[in-house]
Design an enzyme around this catalytic site. Sequence first.
Site, PDB file in Angstrom:
ATOM      1  N   ARG A 181      -9.478  34.665  20.172  1.00  0.00           N
ATOM      2  CA  ARG A 181      -8.351  33.968  19.547  1.00  0.00           C
ATOM      3  C   ARG A 181      -8.195  34.469  18.114  1.00  0.00           C
ATOM      4  O   ARG A 181      -9.119  34.374  17.311  1.00  0.00           O
ATOM      5  CB  ARG A 181      -8.534  32.451  19.545  1.00  0.00           C
ATOM      6  N   ASP A 463     -13.104  20.779  14.770  1.00  0.00           N
ATOM      7  CA  ASP A 463     -12.581  21.960  14.093  1.00  0.00           C
ATOM      8  C   ASP A 463     -11.467  21.514  13.160  1.00  0.00           C
ATOM      9  O   ASP A 463     -11.294  20.321  12.902  1.00  0.00           O
ATOM     10  CB  ASP A 463     -12.157  23.049  15.075  1.00  0.00           C
TER      11      ASP A 463
END
EC number: 2.3.3.9
Length: 550
Positions: A181, A463
């Site tokens: 990613r 996150d």
Amino acid sequence: MTAEQLVAQYGKTTSTTEDTVKTDITFVGPTIEGQQQVFNSGAVAFLNSLCAKFAAEVPTLLAKRKQKQLRIDNGELPDFLPETRAIRYGDWTIRGIPDDLTDRRVEITGPVDRKMIINALNANVKVFMADFEDSLAPSWQKVVEGQINLRDAVNGDISFTAPETGKQYSLNPDPAVLIARVRGLHLNEKHVLYKGTPVPGGLVDFAIYFYHNYRQLLAKNSGPYFYIPKLESHLEARWWAKVFAFVEERFCLKPGTIKCTCLIETLPAVFEMEEILYELRSNIVALNCGRWDYIFSYIKTLKNYPDRVLPDRQAVTMDTKFLSAYSRLLIKTCHKRGALAMGGMAAFIPAKDEETNAKVLQKVRGDKELEARNGHDGTWVAHPGLADTAMTIFNDYIGGDRTNQLHITRDVDAPILASELLETCEGERTEEGMRLNIRIALQYIEAWIQGNGCVPIYGLMEDAATAEISRTSIWQWIKHQKSLSNGKLVTKDLFKDMLKQETTNVKEELGSDRFNAGKFTQAAALFEQITTSDELVDFLTLPGYELLTA
């Protein structure tokens, strides 16, 4: 920062390319160990070609985001685009899905740390998403080391020895499929300049990972696979499609060799899912419900609307109307076009005591059963200890003779309207919820500016999305003068008082040694700044990036 400010801050500008290779790429700051390998002359020449052709368009795309947001702020609610109606009602499908991506029933995600990569690839999952975005605080050292780690993982010779215990980690014979990613378009890499301007971080991540690994990946009957985050329009998807097509032609690869999965994690993007699939139809294989960022985007996009203020974060679950509509529309859209529909994150961490762990697994089961029942083809977990639970559920729904649920079309569903995607959810705004938001966001921001973007807090692997929801929720409550369930009016002063109190509570929880050795003062200052600002700050990682160690 300008190029001049970057040079002034870091003291020098260096280039790691050989003198015979002339490019417009320069590097700012100290040279990290391994940087010469990662940014060798060939890689830099490739990055230079991408920047020359595509970097200038990124500010224009970001400006279009702001223009759209201004229209929404002024009363124009998001809706499906009339000008792309022909695409939504057209008869087309994506190019196809490679064999090793047809079965993605469980994926694990995490940053590109060496130990994490090994454990994730060895877990009982189909895919590991190696993350340069929300679970990585992108210090220059971590960006460089992350590329080295992924190169070694692709080559199959990655290993790690824990310095504290001497325990050794290495890859199992049949690791999970690797997907990288990259960073979102809004994030620049301040250490890499093209003609004196910082390069989009996602372009750096993509170029370097592709350049060093595509041959080996193809030789292993896999390929260069990517997750694309934070898209807000099909025009941004078109930009990525042009990047992929250019690279495939440059390296004499068949069209569609590069494959991507796009996260639908912004409110504007949910209204353009078919258009995103269409623009990327040669390369795309799936869309993903990035639901935590989606909640953050809902708050941010509708920030001017007092009737669309969300309650406590804990009350915004996937069975609320607007999130359920989002999940079901994504599944229907993907399967109509031959793409996989990936579910969201189970952020829980297995607990050590049996009773607590049983409760954790029960919550995970409920979440994953809802996704599988809706027709998702796979789901995310944040910890290897949850993989077996998620795998069992998706095995039950998919069965032994299939690899996904593409056969579930949801054609019997009534059309999902824009009003359903925008409908707010009921729930209380509690003082307990606000204080919990403050403690979580404070600890996450402190960890992030210390270089750690993936943080266990109160039994969850957090996150950046978590901190984004926490601080924008409070900002929204302040802006619209909402009261808590106990009658207290949420104001800037109330938030500041609570921040001081909860900072003290965090110090007591963690202990003075950990607290004093950390960067909680800086984190609290940043947290206060972005939460009490009259204008909502788009991403906390933008001001946070300036606090990261080089």
